[in-house]
Enzyme design. Structure first.
Site, PDB file in Angstrom:
ATOM      1  CG  ASP A   9     -31.900  34.994  -7.443  1.00 62.29           C
ATOM      2  OD1 ASP A   9     -32.758  35.905  -7.778  1.00 62.29           O
ATOM      3  OD2 ASP A   9     -31.010  35.762  -7.579  1.00 62.29           O
ATOM      4  CG  ASP A  11     -34.068  38.717  -2.293  1.00 60.99           C
ATOM      5  OD1 ASP A  11     -32.870  38.322  -1.896  1.00 60.99           O
ATOM      6  OD2 ASP A  11     -34.797  37.364  -1.550  1.00 60.99           O
ATOM      7  CD  GLU A  18     -36.708  41.862  -3.972  1.00 64.32           C
ATOM      8  OE1 GLU A  18     -35.578  41.432  -4.606  1.00 64.32           O
ATOM      9  OE2 GLU A  18     -36.370  43.685  -2.711  1.00 64.32           O
ATOM     10  CD  GLU A  54     -24.752  47.009  -0.924  1.00 66.19           C
ATOM     11  OE1 GLU A  54     -23.179  46.621  -0.851  1.00 66.19           O
ATOM     12  OE2 GLU A  54     -25.463  46.691  -0.991  1.00 66.19           O
ATOM     13  CB  ALA A  83     -33.443  47.247  12.258  1.00 65.10           C
ATOM     14  CE  LYS A  84     -34.202  44.264   3.732  1.00 65.62           C
ATOM     15  NZ  LYS A  84     -33.475  43.367   2.845  1.00 65.62           N
ATOM     16  CB  THR A 122     -27.622  40.546  -3.799  1.00 63.02           C
ATOM     17  OG1 THR A 122     -27.600  40.542  -5.593  1.00 63.02           O
ATOM     18  CG2 THR A 122     -27.028  41.664  -3.531  1.00 63.02           C
ATOM     19  CB  THR A 123     -30.018  38.385   0.560  1.00 69.47           C
ATOM     20  OG1 THR A 123     -30.454  38.878   1.483  1.00 69.47           O
ATOM     21  CG2 THR A 123     -30.349  37.174   0.799  1.00 69.47           C
ATOM     22  CG  ASN A 127     -32.566  38.018   4.858  1.00 68.82           C
ATOM     23  OD1 ASN A 127     -32.528  38.105   6.201  1.00 68.82           O
ATOM     24  ND2 ASN A 127     -31.980  38.868   4.145  1.00 68.82           N
ATOM     25  CG  ASP A 182     -35.799  38.147  -9.920  1.00 70.19           C
ATOM     26  OD1 ASP A 182     -35.856  38.541  -9.741  1.00 70.19           O
ATOM     27  OD2 ASP A 182     -34.666  37.197  -9.512  1.00 70.19           O
TER      28      ASP A 182
HETATM   29  C1  XBP Z   1     -32.041  40.986  -4.680  1.00 71.29           C
HETATM   30  C2  XBP Z   1     -31.679  42.173  -4.087  1.00 71.29           C
HETATM   31  C3  XBP Z   1     -30.923  42.259  -2.467  1.00 71.29           C
HETATM   32  C4  XBP Z   1     -33.280  42.558  -2.130  1.00 71.29           C
HETATM   33  C5  XBP Z   1     -32.991  42.506  -0.012  1.00 71.29           C
HETATM   34  O1  XBP Z   1     -31.175  39.976  -4.331  1.00 71.29           O
HETATM   35  O2  XBP Z   1     -30.819  42.726  -5.141  1.00 71.29           O
HETATM   36  O3  XBP Z   1     -30.799  43.390  -1.615  1.00 71.29           O
HETATM   37  O4  XBP Z   1     -33.366  43.275  -2.923  1.00 71.29           O
HETATM   38  O5  XBP Z   1     -31.672  41.794   0.378  1.00 71.29           O
HETATM   39  P1  XBP Z   1     -31.083  38.607  -5.173  1.00 71.29           P
HETATM   40  P2  XBP Z   1     -30.334  42.248   1.682  1.00 71.29           P
HETATM   41  O6  XBP Z   1     -29.582  38.130  -5.843  1.00 71.29           O
HETATM   42  O7  XBP Z   1     -30.987  37.263  -3.865  1.00 71.29           O
HETATM   43  O8  XBP Z   1     -31.664  38.281  -6.603  1.00 71.29           O
HETATM   44  O9  XBP Z   1     -31.234  44.093   2.216  1.00 71.29           O
HETATM   45  O10 XBP Z   1     -29.994  41.535   2.191  1.00 71.29           O
HETATM   46  O11 XBP Z   1     -29.746  43.236   0.057  1.00 71.29           O
HETATM   47 MG    MG Z   2     -33.585  37.967  -7.724  1.00 69.41          MG
END
Ligand code: XBP
Ligand code: MG
Length: 254
Positions: A9, A11, A18, A54, A83-84, A122-123, A127, A182
């Site tokens: 994973d 993030d 985060e 989402e 933008a984010k 998920t990202t 990124n 995580d």
């Molecule tokens: C965690 C998430 C992501 C990030 C933000 O991803 O839920 O949405 O918080 O990224 P991971 P985006 O599966 O790597 O833990 O705004 O690009 O979605």
């Molecule tokens: Mg994660």
């Protein structure tokens, strides 16, 4: 070694990103003239919805506004998220977000012992690239034989789609691979894909339910937690051999 691949994973697992995401969200809200400000406690709650787009939609639903204003705000989400993402990448590329303890060592151990590497996040791909390039160098994306991002699949975590996509790209069976996560949503996604799952909770997820984890550690360069069955035998760092050993023991028990 029966272990064929590690699937990471991003993030919260590769790095504690985060807080950078939260700041990027708030800055893009301000840049778009919105008086939203996601505090840390609010963001911890909002993180239960995976996916930035989402998450913003879930937040808009909590606002007491006329239906027309709701629709206006929901329509703004793609531009807000774009933008984010730009702002997030700038924060990452400025440095200051190190990989979590033990991650770089484990990546090298996998590469030198012929264990493939995958990413299931998920990202977005941009990124992922920003983080890998800044922390490991411009070749690091090439270290991964499979990269699956949130928008590559129909459903985000806790659905297993992104892990199934990574397994398909690796050409591996789930019983030969290990996932590293995580969050509880990530753990559910990996388990639903049939993966032995190691969880290293992050600042934002430490209170979540990890009872389904196959191995629970404070980090990959771990100090033992007080008397938990899933502790490392005497060691303080999780090495590739430990992971292969635990996977084969788990498979024997299955
Ligand atoms: C965690 C998430 C992501 C990030 C933000 O991803 O839920 O949405 O918080 O990224 P991971 P985006 O599966 O790597 O833990 O705004 O690009 O979605
Ligand atoms: Mg994660």
């Amino acid at each position: 070694m029966s272990l064929k691949a590690l699937i990471f994973d991003v993030d919260g697992t590769l790095a504690d990103t985060e807080e950078a995401h939260r700041c990027a969200f708030n800055e893009s809200f301000a840049a778009h003239g919105l008086d939203w400000n996601w505090s840390k406690p609010l963001y911890a709650e909002l993180l239960l919805t995976t996916g930035g787009k989402e998450r913003m939609a879930a937040y808009v639903e909590t606002l007491d506004l006329p239906a027309a204003r709701h629709a206006e705000l929901l329509a703004q989400i793609p531009a807000l998220h774009a933008a984010k993402t730009q702002r997030y990448m700038q924060i990452v590329q400025a440095g200051g977000i190190p990989l979590r303890d033990g991650v770089e060592r484990l990546l090298h151990e996998a590469r030198t012992s012929g264990v493939a590497l995958g990413i299931a996040t998920t990202t977005s791909l941009q990124n992922i690239v920003a983080l890998l390039h800044t922390t490991l160098g411009p070749d690091a994306l090439g270290w991964f034989q499979a990269v699956s991002a949130g928008d590559d699949v129909p459903r985000k975590k806790p659905a297993p789609d992104v892990y199934l996509d990574a397994l398909r790209k690796l050409g591996c069976s789930p019983c030969d691979c290990v996932a590293l996560e995580d969050s509880a949503n990530g753990l559910r996604a990996a388990k639903a894909a049939g993966l032995f799952t190691i969880v290293t909770p992050s600042y934002w997820t430490s209170g979540e339910d990890f009872s389904a984890a196959d191995l629970l550690l404070p980090s990959l360069g771990a100090r033992p937690l007080a008397h938990r069955p899933a502790m490392l035998d005497g060691g303080t760092e999780l090495h590739i051999g430990d992971i292969a050993d635990k996977l084969s023991k788990a498979r024997m028990c299955a």
